[in-house]
Write an enzyme that holds these catalytic residues in place. Structure first.
Site, PDB file in Angstrom:
ATOM      1  N   GLY A  11       7.722  -4.243   7.738  1.00  0.00           N
ATOM      2  CA  GLY A  11       7.553  -2.972   7.019  1.00  0.00           C
ATOM      3  C   GLY A  11       6.523  -2.102   7.714  1.00  0.00           C
ATOM      4  N   TYR A 151      10.851  -5.497 -10.334  1.00  0.00           N
ATOM      5  CA  TYR A 151       9.833  -5.301  -9.291  1.00  0.00           C
ATOM      6  C   TYR A 151       8.637  -6.221  -9.557  1.00  0.00           C
ATOM      7  CZ  TYR A 151       6.243  -3.445  -6.281  1.00  0.00           C
ATOM      8  OH  TYR A 151       5.237  -3.344  -5.341  1.00  0.00           O
TER       9      TYR A 151
HETATM   10  P1  NDP Z   1       6.372   2.181   2.019  1.00  0.00           P
HETATM   11  O1  NDP Z   1       7.636   2.597   1.374  1.00  0.00           O
HETATM   12  O2  NDP Z   1       5.507   3.240   2.626  1.00  0.00           O
HETATM   13  O3  NDP Z   1       6.663   1.056   3.134  1.00  0.00           O
HETATM   14  C1  NDP Z   1       7.592   0.033   2.920  1.00  0.00           C
HETATM   15  C2  NDP Z   1       7.980  -0.560   4.250  1.00  0.00           C
HETATM   16  O4  NDP Z   1       8.916  -1.624   4.039  1.00  0.00           O
HETATM   17  C3  NDP Z   1       8.648   0.433   5.185  1.00  0.00           C
HETATM   18  O5  NDP Z   1       8.064   0.319   6.458  1.00  0.00           O
HETATM   19  C4  NDP Z   1      10.095   0.000   5.224  1.00  0.00           C
HETATM   20  O6  NDP Z   1      10.619   0.248   6.522  1.00  0.00           O
HETATM   21  C5  NDP Z   1       9.954  -1.502   4.984  1.00  0.00           C
HETATM   22  N1  NDP Z   1      11.186  -2.127   4.521  1.00  0.00           N
HETATM   23  C6  NDP Z   1      11.868  -1.895   3.380  1.00  0.00           C
HETATM   24  N2  NDP Z   1      12.980  -2.629   3.342  1.00  0.00           N
HETATM   25  C7  NDP Z   1      13.010  -3.364   4.498  1.00  0.00           C
HETATM   26  C8  NDP Z   1      13.902  -4.304   5.051  1.00  0.00           C
HETATM   27  N3  NDP Z   1      15.031  -4.673   4.412  1.00  0.00           N
HETATM   28  N4  NDP Z   1      13.616  -4.860   6.252  1.00  0.00           N
HETATM   29  C9  NDP Z   1      12.489  -4.487   6.914  1.00  0.00           C
HETATM   30  N5  NDP Z   1      11.598  -3.601   6.445  1.00  0.00           N
HETATM   31  C10 NDP Z   1      11.866  -3.038   5.248  1.00  0.00           C
HETATM   32  O7  NDP Z   1       5.563   1.377   0.905  1.00  0.00           O
HETATM   33  P2  NDP Z   1       4.134   0.635   0.925  1.00  0.00           P
HETATM   34  O8  NDP Z   1       3.507   0.697   2.247  1.00  0.00           O
HETATM   35  O9  NDP Z   1       3.386   1.132  -0.240  1.00  0.00           O
HETATM   36  O10 NDP Z   1       4.605  -0.838   0.579  1.00  0.00           O
HETATM   37  C11 NDP Z   1       4.358  -1.967   1.387  1.00  0.00           C
HETATM   38  C12 NDP Z   1       4.311  -3.193   0.507  1.00  0.00           C
HETATM   39  O11 NDP Z   1       3.234  -3.093  -0.410  1.00  0.00           O
HETATM   40  C13 NDP Z   1       5.553  -3.424  -0.348  1.00  0.00           C
HETATM   41  O12 NDP Z   1       5.813  -4.814  -0.371  1.00  0.00           O
HETATM   42  C14 NDP Z   1       5.142  -2.924  -1.722  1.00  0.00           C
HETATM   43  O13 NDP Z   1       5.860  -3.554  -2.755  1.00  0.00           O
HETATM   44  C15 NDP Z   1       3.682  -3.332  -1.739  1.00  0.00           C
HETATM   45  N6  NDP Z   1       2.805  -2.616  -2.653  1.00  0.00           N
HETATM   46  C16 NDP Z   1       2.748  -1.235  -2.687  1.00  0.00           C
HETATM   47  C17 NDP Z   1       1.879  -0.604  -3.558  1.00  0.00           C
HETATM   48  C18 NDP Z   1       1.806   0.886  -3.666  1.00  0.00           C
HETATM   49  O14 NDP Z   1       1.380   1.396  -4.728  1.00  0.00           O
HETATM   50  N7  NDP Z   1       2.126   1.640  -2.632  1.00  0.00           N
HETATM   51  C19 NDP Z   1       0.961  -1.368  -4.411  1.00  0.00           C
HETATM   52  C20 NDP Z   1       1.127  -2.804  -4.315  1.00  0.00           C
HETATM   53  C21 NDP Z   1       1.988  -3.390  -3.448  1.00  0.00           C
HETATM   54  P3  NDP Z   1      12.116   0.660   6.884  1.00  0.00           P
HETATM   55  O15 NDP Z   1      12.617   1.517   5.761  1.00  0.00           O
HETATM   56  O16 NDP Z   1      11.966   1.393   8.193  1.00  0.00           O
HETATM   57  O17 NDP Z   1      12.828  -0.632   7.036  1.00  0.00           O
HETATM   58  C1  8X3 Z   2       2.904  -1.091  -6.734  1.00  0.00           C
HETATM   59  C2  8X3 Z   2       1.826  -0.904  -7.748  1.00  0.00           C
HETATM   60  O1  8X3 Z   2       1.347  -0.321 -10.163  1.00  0.00           O
HETATM   61  O2  8X3 Z   2       3.017   1.032  -8.961  1.00  0.00           O
HETATM   62  O3  8X3 Z   2       3.099  -2.444  -6.496  1.00  0.00           O
HETATM   63  O4  8X3 Z   2       3.545  -1.221  -9.627  1.00  0.00           O
HETATM   64  S1  8X3 Z   2       2.479  -0.347  -9.193  1.00  0.00           S
END
Ligand code: NDP
Ligand code: 8X3
Length: 251
Positions: A11, A151
């Site tokens: 990601g 989720y």
């Molecule tokens: P983004 O949407 O900015 O990034 C998500 C990343 O995951 C992208 O780079 C996307 O790349 C990649 N991705 C999605 N599906 C696939 C796949 N099938 N194979 C490979 N890569 C994939 O979100 P965040 O940076 O916020 O999220 C990163 C992680 O943190 C996630 O696991 C999310 O659940 C978690 N998280 C986020 C929070 C938030 O509030 N933002 C809080 C807590 C946890 P591409 O589309 O190019 O494949």
């Molecule tokens: C993402 C944080 O609070 O939007 O994992 O679910 S929240």
């Protein structure tokens, strides 16, 4: 404090993943930056130089994960730190109205994808007698909220899988951490609301969310503890986000 030599980030094309790639690359590590969007990864590699290897990878495809990660160029092949970050939330509808295809995709990416990559990388760490797996959980895995349904459940899976993995890896020198952030401004909400920018921006309206750099700093801190220190779980939230009372349906 030990600086990791080779890091794999899934990601890596946006949000936390891209910030983690920058943080470790600036620290002199070799970084394998994996995601589906090749153009984003190419931009990151152009920005950071030859220490970053862009790898187009869909974590939901177990055959591709095994093949691609098994065939990395020699200087990137021995992964010291795996950051299992690829993941997404889709929708915020209550369970009775949620889209089943969205549920499947979250389970496929956040659970199945994470275990595919882990299974491909961990044997090498065990063979080399050390390494570190850092999984991206979420506060949503511990605290339920309306519309969080699948989720939140996928992130509870990530939390428990991290603890169980640590148990399996007892005595191998391989460390495991689950990093569990709250609200952070990335592309996360735009993805959750299928590109509806107005809805996505409203999530962070009038408050200061975590940034991708805040989370990357935390991950870097976890990865640079001495080898005898394992951070099991680390939870962080914006100061502006906290807990609320239980809901009570009356009448
Ligand atoms: P983004 O949407 O900015 O990034 C998500 C990343 O995951 C992208 O780079 C996307 O790349 C990649 N991705 C999605 N599906 C696939 C796949 N099938 N194979 C490979 N890569 C994939 O979100 P965040 O940076 O916020 O999220 C990163 C992680 O943190 C996630 O696991 C999310 O659940 C978690 N998280 C986020 C929070 C938030 O509030 N933002 C809080 C807590 C946890 P591409 O589309 O190019 O494949
Ligand atoms: C993402 C944080 O609070 O939007 O994992 O679910 S929240």
């Amino acid at each position: 404090m030990t600086a990791p030599r080779t890091v794999l980030v899934t990601g890596a094309s946006s949000g936390f993943g891209a910030a983690v790639v920058r943080r470790f690359a600036q620290d002199g590590a070799r970084v394998v930056a994996a995601a589906r969007r090749a153009d984003r990864l190419a931009g990151l590699a152009a920005e950071l130089g030859a220490g970053v290897l862009p790898v187009v990878l869909d974590v939901t495809d177990p055959e591709a994960v095994t093949r691609i990660l098994g065939d990395l160029p020699e200087q990137f092949a021995a992964i010291d730190v795996l950051v299992n970050n690829a993941g997404l939330a889709l929708g915020l509808e209550p369970a009775q109205r949620a889209d089943l295809a969205d549920w499947d995709r979250m389970i496929d990416t956040n659970c199945r994808g994470l275990v595919h990559v882990t299974r491909a990388v961990v044997p090498g760490m065990v063979e080399r007698g050390g390494g570190q797996v850092i999984n991206l959980g979420s506060v949503a895995g511990s605290y339920p909220y309306p519309g969080g349904n699948v989720y939140g459940a996928t992130k509870a899976f990530v939390h428990q899988f991290s603890l169980n993995l640590r148990s399996d890896l007892h005595g191998t020198g391989v460390r495991v951490t689950c990093v569990e952030p709250g609200m952070a401004a990335t592309e996360f909400s735009a993805v959750r609301f299928a590109g509806d920018q107005e809805k996505a921006e409203a999530v962070y309206d009038g408050m200061l969310p975590l940034t991708a750099d805040d989370v990357a700093d935390t991950i870097h801190w976890v990865a640079t503890r001495p080898a005898h220190v394992n951070v099991n779980t680390i939870e962080l939230m914006p100061t502006a986000q906290s807990f609320a009372a239980f809901q009570v349906a009356r009448g």
